[in-house]
Design an enzyme around this catalytic site. Structure first.
Site, PDB file in Angstrom:
ATOM      1  N   ARG A 104      -2.856  -3.705   1.684  1.00  0.00           N
ATOM      2  CA  ARG A 104      -2.741  -2.580   0.758  1.00  0.00           C
ATOM      3  C   ARG A 104      -3.622  -2.834  -0.464  1.00  0.00           C
ATOM      4  NH1 ARG A 104       2.712  -3.563   1.162  1.00  0.00           N
ATOM      5  NH2 ARG A 104       2.721  -4.124  -1.031  1.00  0.00           N
ATOM      6  N   TYR A 152      -7.145   0.243   7.336  1.00  0.00           N
ATOM      7  CA  TYR A 152      -6.123  -0.756   7.620  1.00  0.00           C
ATOM      8  C   TYR A 152      -4.706  -0.308   7.254  1.00  0.00           C
ATOM      9  CZ  TYR A 152      -3.976  -5.297   8.222  1.00  0.00           C
ATOM     10  OH  TYR A 152      -3.184  -6.310   8.682  1.00  0.00           O
ATOM     11  N   LYS A 157       3.876   4.112   4.369  1.00  0.00           N
ATOM     12  CA  LYS A 157       4.224   3.969   2.949  1.00  0.00           C
ATOM     13  C   LYS A 157       3.877   5.226   2.142  1.00  0.00           C
ATOM     14  CE  LYS A 157       5.119  -0.483   3.659  1.00  0.00           C
ATOM     15  NZ  LYS A 157       6.459  -0.993   3.930  1.00  0.00           N
ATOM     16  N   HIS A 159      12.707   1.425   0.733  1.00  0.00           N
ATOM     17  CA  HIS A 159      12.009   0.370   1.476  1.00  0.00           C
ATOM     18  C   HIS A 159      13.068  -0.623   1.980  1.00  0.00           C
ATOM     19  CE1 HIS A 159       8.830  -3.090   1.230  1.00  0.00           C
ATOM     20  NE2 HIS A 159       8.793  -2.516   2.406  1.00  0.00           N
ATOM     21  N   SER A 210       7.515  -6.825   0.908  1.00  0.00           N
ATOM     22  CA  SER A 210       6.820  -7.135   2.147  1.00  0.00           C
ATOM     23  C   SER A 210       6.632  -8.639   2.310  1.00  0.00           C
ATOM     24  CB  SER A 210       5.450  -6.448   2.159  1.00  0.00           C
ATOM     25  OG  SER A 210       5.597  -5.054   2.207  1.00  0.00           O
ATOM     26  N   CYS A 251       8.798 -10.910   3.086  1.00  0.00           N
ATOM     27  CA  CYS A 251       9.887 -11.751   2.579  1.00  0.00           C
ATOM     28  C   CYS A 251      11.054 -11.826   3.557  1.00  0.00           C
ATOM     29  CB  CYS A 251      10.368 -11.230   1.227  1.00  0.00           C
ATOM     30  SG  CYS A 251       9.228 -11.576  -0.133  1.00  0.00           S
ATOM     31  N   ASP A 297      12.060  -1.318   8.099  1.00  0.00           N
ATOM     32  CA  ASP A 297      11.194  -1.118   6.939  1.00  0.00           C
ATOM     33  C   ASP A 297      11.537   0.081   6.063  1.00  0.00           C
ATOM     34  OD1 ASP A 297       8.923  -2.024   5.433  1.00  0.00           O
ATOM     35  OD2 ASP A 297       7.754  -0.368   6.249  1.00  0.00           O
ATOM     36  N   ARG A 321      -0.852  -8.245  11.623  1.00  0.00           N
ATOM     37  CA  ARG A 321       0.267  -7.357  11.967  1.00  0.00           C
ATOM     38  C   ARG A 321       0.426  -7.162  13.473  1.00  0.00           C
ATOM     39  NH1 ARG A 321       3.421  -5.307   7.490  1.00  0.00           N
ATOM     40  NH2 ARG A 321       2.223  -5.905   5.645  1.00  0.00           N
TER      41      ARG A 321
END
Length: 609
Positions: free
Chosen positions: A82, A222, A231, A251, A273, A275, A298, A391
């Site tokens: 991001r 990406y 998002k 989130h 993200s 974690c 998510d 990912r």
């Protein structure tokens, strides 16, 4: 097909929805693609697109015996995460974007975007992707249409959302509102110019116009920069919709727990993200008699039901998880889903037998790999084999532990909410809030050490309210106020209990004080027992932590000193923490809700006493 035929094709309208037809025509006239393709979402179409992406060098087909119908992609090294510094909320008033967002005047931003998108799809195909977030036949389906010049995006969106002809027909039949989401990699091709495997642009813009509910993404191919249902829509734009319509777009994962007594509980959990959110969403409990099922890893849309209960649905159809740290020993449920195939991997390493690998995937490290940048790699190499933010993109219906309630348009009642970050000190393994307002305070001051999921320095402690810092589509103070005001209308007895967790606390020798992963089910058991009023807790200034012996440690070899380190509340550490919260809250200015300021004052008083 040249530009004139494209315009003629648009005017023959592939849809009866006048607003959609007009928008597609407008975008085609601006971006000047060579072809237009309305995405039908079929398996045949997916096969055609991925076959062509293999020919183009964007995708590498994996060994079908190892990962059937799966592919690996490798991005430009400058397009790997991001780009928060280039992400904007262009509300009509700057105050409405708040201090957590970049803002520009909408008129000025549109002038920039018009210039960037002008001719941006020359030499490329413009794909029109109708999609819906959540169940298509829900009471209030949320539609979007993404226009993109990236076939990689089309293939990934097919995994992450319900897309195609059936969705388009529903939009047409109901004359539905849709979120227009325009994406271009920003790499037009001149006649005869060769393409590259991963087209993108040095200059990137990820822009949201909250009042008109629109999204523009330029320059990146990406992840969340390009998969605009994720998002951009499901959090940034949806959070504004939720504010205006009286619900919450968060989130958060959604997890179903079943006790040995066959009683069900649903937990929502917010983590920044990388974690451990996906690992918790797909947890394999290590304590006998407990069962876990997932509803999502998510995104969580929550609204209060007819009886004042908080209900949650996952609006996504796939998993877009951070690969490193996801492995057979740490997250077998995720790995089993991935192993079924039908996945797209990005920036992982390739094995010599046509598979993929990343750090943490297996306990044994392969002797040789091709790393994410195409280099020969061995365990002696100085760089990681997979990018830290690599990912996997996998259909959620391949998860064996998927709860059947995932498909319910009404969602499930949430009994507990966890907020968690990655902290080496200060924050205990688990703390129950004193009450709902105190729980919102915990969420509003949530902090974590930064990871590779976003560009910038790694390991810096930053505040991340409700793990939504990069995703709140409006002023952060108003966002907290929305949590407070919305919950006031609920059945107070049925409000979820709120907990703060930290799997990453270090012991005195610098190692992890808590083993984490599947053993986190022991913390979840304590959470459930607190809901039932059967687990003991010790009151501290910050909330209630497990009393000695109240966490089920049967069969777990954790030294008592490590448990002390995991659960302790150290006033000296909290002096620093309180100063950090003071500094954080000062940034809200006049928009900080009075209730949150009062919570901070009370916390200081408890430590002073």
């Amino acid at each position: 097909m040249g530009h004139a035929p494209v315009q003629e094709h648009v005017e023959q309208a592939m849809t009866t929805h006048e607003g959609l037809a007009a928008w597609v025509a407008e975008v085609a006239a601006l971006t000047l693609p060579d072809h237009i393709r309305w995405v039908d979402g079929s398996a045949r179409e997916y096969a055609e697109l991925t076959d062509q992406l293999v020919v183009d060098g964007t995708l590498t087909r994996l060994n079908p015996e190892l990962f059937p119908k799966s592919f690996a992609a490798f991005s430009d090294p400058k397009d790997v995460a991001r780009v928060e510094g280039r992400t904007y909320i262009c509300s009509e008033k700057e105050r409405d974007a708040g201090f957590t967002n970049n803002w520009m005047d909408p008129t000025a931003m549109k002038a920039i975007l018009d210039e960037k998108f002008a001719g941006s799809m020359r030499g490329r195909t413009m794909y029109v992707i109708p999609f819906v977030m959540g169940p298509l036949h829900s009471e209030d389906p949320k539609f979007g249409v993404e226009i993109t010049d990236s076939a990689y995006v089309v293939a990934s969106m097919r995994i992450m959302a319900n897309i195609g002809t059936e969705v388009l027909h529903k939009i047409e039949d109901t004359n539905a509102f849709f979120v227009p989401a325009l994406h271009s990699v920003g790499a037009p091709l001149a006649p005869g110019q060769s393409d590259v495997a991963w087209p993108c642009n040095e200059e990137k813009w990820i822009v949201h116009f909250p009042e008109e509910r629109s999204i523009f993404s330029y320059g990146s191919g990406y992840g969340g920069n390009a998969l605009l249902g994720k998002k951009c829509f499901a959090l940034r734009i949806a959070s504004v919709m939720a504010r205006d319509e009286g619900w919450l777009a968060e989130h958060m994962l959604i997890l179903k727990l079943t006790s040995p007594e066959n009683k069900d509980y649903h937990v929502a959990a917010a983590f920044p993200s990388a974690c451990g959110k996906t690992n918790l969403a797909l947890i394999e409990p290590t304590i006998p008699g407990w069962k876990a099922q997932t509803l999502g890893d998510d995104i969580n849309w929550m609204r209060f039901g007819k009886e004042g209960e908080l209900r949650a649905v996952n609006p996504e159809a796939g998993l877009f998880g951070v690969a490193p740290g996801t492995g057979w020993s740490t997250n077998p449920n995720a790995m089993a889903a991935i192993a079924k195939g039908n996945s797209i991997f990005t920036n992982v390493a390739l094995t010599d037998d046509g598979g993929v690998w990343w750090e943490g995937m297996t306990d044994e490290v392969p002797g040789h790999l091709t790393d994410w940048q195409g280099n020969s790699w061995t365990p002696d190499s100085e760089t990681p084999a997979a990018h830290p933010n690599s990912r996997f993109c996998t259909p959620i219906d391949q998860v064996d532990m998927l709860s059947h309630d995932y498909y319910s348009p009404e969602g499930v009642e949430i009994n507990a909410i966890l907020f968690g970050g990655r902290r080496k000190t200060t924050i205990p393994l688990v703390t129950q809030s004193r009450d709902w307002a105190n729980g919102i305070f915990m969420g509003s001051t949530l902090s974590s050490e930064t990871t590779a999921a976003a560009t910038g320095a790694v390991g810096v402690v930053r505040r991340d309210p409700m793990a939504m810092l990069p995703f709140i589509g409006y002023d952060a103070g108003d966002y907290l106020k929305h949590w407070i005001e919305l919950s006031a209308k609920a059945d107070q007895a049925r409000l979820p209990k709120i907990f703060l967790v930290n799997w990453f606390r270090r012991n005195s020798s610098g190692g992890f004080a808590w083993p984490g992963f599947g053993e986190n089910s022991r913390v979840l058991k304590w959470v459930v027992e607190r809901l039932e009023g059967t687990a003991e807790a010790v009151e501290t200034p910050i909330g209630f932590v497990p009393a000695e012996g109240s966490l089920d440690l049967n069969g777990l070899d954790v030294p008592a000193s490590d448990m002390d380190d995991a659960l302790k509340v150290v006033p000296a550490e909290w002096e620093t923490e309180l100063a950090g919260i003071d500094e954080w809250y000062a940034r809200f200015g006049d928009s900080l809700p009075a209730a949150m300021a009062a919570e901070l004052t009370s916390l200081k008083a408890r430590f002073a006493a």
